[in-house]
Design an enzyme around this catalytic site. Structure first.
Site, PDB file in Angstrom:
ATOM      1  N   LYS A 101       0.805  -1.224   0.000  1.00 26.66           N
ATOM      2  CA  LYS A 101       0.000   0.000   0.000  1.00 26.66           C
ATOM      3  C   LYS A 101       0.839   1.275   0.000  1.00 26.66           C
ATOM      4  CE  LYS A 101      -4.238  -1.804   0.369  1.00 26.66           C
ATOM      5  NZ  LYS A 101      -4.223  -2.927   1.265  1.00 26.66           N
ATOM      6  N   GLU A 123      -9.628   5.913   3.198  1.00 28.17           N
ATOM      7  CA  GLU A 123     -10.433   4.861   3.804  1.00 28.17           C
ATOM      8  C   GLU A 123      -9.497   3.693   4.074  1.00 28.17           C
ATOM      9  OE1 GLU A 123     -10.025   5.061   0.559  1.00 28.17           O
ATOM     10  OE2 GLU A 123      -9.368   2.995   0.247  1.00 28.17           O
ATOM     11  N   SER A 390       1.870  -9.759  -0.827  1.00 23.05           N
ATOM     12  CA  SER A 390       1.435  -8.367  -0.658  1.00 23.05           C
ATOM     13  C   SER A 390       1.712  -7.768   0.711  1.00 23.05           C
ATOM     14  CB  SER A 390      -0.054  -8.254  -0.987  1.00 23.05           C
ATOM     15  OG  SER A 390      -0.815  -9.137  -0.181  1.00 23.05           O
TER      16      SER A 390
HETATM   17  C1  LIG Z   1      -5.101  -4.049   1.327  1.00 26.14           C
HETATM   18  C2  LIG Z   1      -4.392  -5.307   1.135  1.00 26.14           C
HETATM   19  C3  LIG Z   1      -4.758  -6.206   0.112  1.00 26.14           C
HETATM   20  C4  LIG Z   1      -5.955  -6.018  -0.766  1.00 26.14           C
HETATM   21  O1  LIG Z   1      -5.957  -4.850  -1.528  1.00 26.14           O
HETATM   22  P1  LIG Z   1      -5.659  -4.852  -3.082  1.00 26.14           P
HETATM   23  O2  LIG Z   1      -6.021  -3.470  -3.500  1.00 26.14           O
HETATM   24  O3  LIG Z   1      -6.536  -5.896  -3.708  1.00 26.14           O
HETATM   25  O4  LIG Z   1      -4.235  -5.136  -3.265  1.00 26.14           O
HETATM   26  C5  LIG Z   1      -3.979  -7.331  -0.065  1.00 26.14           C
HETATM   27  N1  LIG Z   1      -2.919  -7.603   0.726  1.00 26.14           N
HETATM   28  C6  LIG Z   1      -2.555  -6.785   1.728  1.00 26.14           C
HETATM   29  C7  LIG Z   1      -1.387  -7.138   2.572  1.00 26.14           C
HETATM   30  C8  LIG Z   1      -3.274  -5.602   1.968  1.00 26.14           C
HETATM   31  O5  LIG Z   1      -2.908  -4.800   2.962  1.00 26.14           O
END
Ligand SMILES: *Cc1c(COP(=O)(O)O)cnc(C)c1O
Length: 410
Positions: A101, A123, A390
């Site tokens: 993010k 948000e 992620s």
């Molecule tokens: C917010 C988040 C997601 C999901 O958001 P996307 O916009 O689909 O990437 C996935 N993994 C993590 C670690 C997150 O913080």
């Protein structure tokens, strides 16, 4: 030699069109009062990405502050456990603040300064985008208010504390299901009255044009790096690339630089929740219908009357009834395969990854890991599967402990 910045710019040149349409999806479905602000934002954004000084500053901060490029790591023990293709992890969990993010938050905060605004709102679901926005606000001396559903505030106490400790105000949203959708509604409503001095940093590839494109572009650094790291480390492109899909920003950033490489299979993984009954999951691309949510036309989970459906996922970051318009476009074009993974399987993968690799994934990431293991198991030992890792799992530890205790008590 072209730099990562040049390649990012080159990779982002085609869709969407000038109206923000990805085929039939995307666009702008907002009240008149926001049209001017979105035009202004689009103009500022296009100016910024064509300004080498802006892109240089963006990449400098990503390198020096966020810690990019993130590693592409060969996960030997996960590979052995799957018993097929080699599994590599693109370690977005190692970024400062613990997830992908931050890439987008830094980009949009820089743009906020460029537009001469002093305040941001955001948000958040899992709290990761809120933390990323609070971090960028502190770094650039902007004031920041984050909208968060009270159900997510309960699930993500640690992230609430982190935001507050960095000087951000966290506003508890009590409407609807008290999760991400409701927090987004509330933030959009506020933005209509504060747009003159405030920028709204949307945390995913959703919302009205130019947000889906802008967020994808800022996140494309993930895929651009991965592509180059594959060429350097394995001498070719990967066979499969996987990512979880909430709104779809880590997946879009990862997939976009591979979209024209027809030989690379792309797989997006949504939340299968506790069952595939309506209300029990958040598998928007499998069970949704095209409709309008949060200012954009895309697949949306809807009830029989066309109202936005309630959704569920054990992971707050996937608990969202919509999805970015570019994913809808890729789905219809059959460029990306979308599937879903249950709460229970994700919880198991959370623990398996910890035991086998000493890495605790975010619950969102754990969903994509399940499908990664399944895909790898079916493939040849010489094949390569890259997972967009992620985020890290620290934020989820308390919630995982609570869910596991509740299961035991049953
Ligand atoms: C917010 C988040 C997601 C999901 O958001 P996307 O916009 O689909 O990437 C996935 N993994 C993590 C670690 C997150 O913080």
């Amino acid at each position: 030699m072209t730099s990562v910045a040049d390649e990012t710019l080159a990779a982002i040149s085609h869709v969407p069109n000038a109206l923000g349409r990805f085929g039939r999806y995307g666009g702008r479905f907002v009240p008149e009062t926001l049209m001017f602000a979105l035009d202004e934002l689009d103009t500022a954004y296009r100016g910024a990405i064509e300004d080498p000084a802006f892109m240089a500053e963006f990449h400098e901060i990503l390198n020096e502050y966020v810690g990019r490029p993130s590693r592409l790591y060969f996960a030997q023990r996960l590979t052995a456990a799957a018993g097929g293709a080699r599994i590599y992890l693109k370690r977005e969990d190692l970024n400062h603040t613990g997830a992908h993010k931050i890439n987008n938050a830094i980009g949009q905060a820089l743009l906020t300064k460029r537009m001469g605004k002093q305040r941001i709102i955001a948000e958040t679901g899992a709290g990761q985008h809120g933390v990323a926005s609070a971090t960028a606000a502190a770094l650039f001396g902007l004031s920041c208010k984050v909208y968060m559903g009270v159900e997510d505030i309960r699930r993500q106490e640690l992230n609430v504390f982190r935001m507050q400790a960095m000087g951000t105000e966290v506003y508890g949203v009590t409407s609807g299901s008290k999760t991400l959708k409701d927090a987004t509604n509330e933030a959009m409503r506020e933005w209509m009255s504060s747009v003159e001095h405030t920028h709204y940093i949307i945390g995913s590839v959703v919302g009205p044009h130019p947000f889906p494109r802008m967020t994808r572009d800022f996140q494309s650094v993930i895929g651009v790096e991965t592509r180059q790291q594959c060429l350097d480390q394995i001498g070719r492109l990967p066979d499969v690339v996987t990512a979880c899909v909430g709104g779809g920003s880590n997946a879009a950033g990862m997939f976009y630089p591979f979209v024209d490489d027809a030989e690379v299979e792309l797989v997006g993984v949504e939340a299968g929740g506790r069952s595939l009954k309506a209300g029990d999951h958040a598998a928007t691309l499998t069970y949704g219908q095209p409709g309008v949510l949060h200012g954009s036309y895309s697949y949306v989970l809807q009830d029989p009357d066309g109202q936005t459906a309630d959704v569920h996922s054990v992971s707050a970051g996937l608990d969202y009834p919509g999805v970015g318009p570019e994913h809808s476009y890729w789905k219809d074009a059959k460029r990306v395969r979308y599937c879903n993974v249950s709460d229970d399987d994700a919880l198991e993968a959370f623990h398996e990854c910890g035991r086998l690799e000493g890495i605790l994934p975010a619950l969102e990431t754990a969903h994509a890991l399940v499908e990664t293991m399944r895909v790898a198991a079916k493939r040849d030992k010489d094949d390569v599967v890259v997972l967009c890792f992620s985020g890290r799992g620290d934020k989820d530890c308390a919630e995982v402990a609570r869910v596991m205790a509740a299961k035991k008590a049953k």
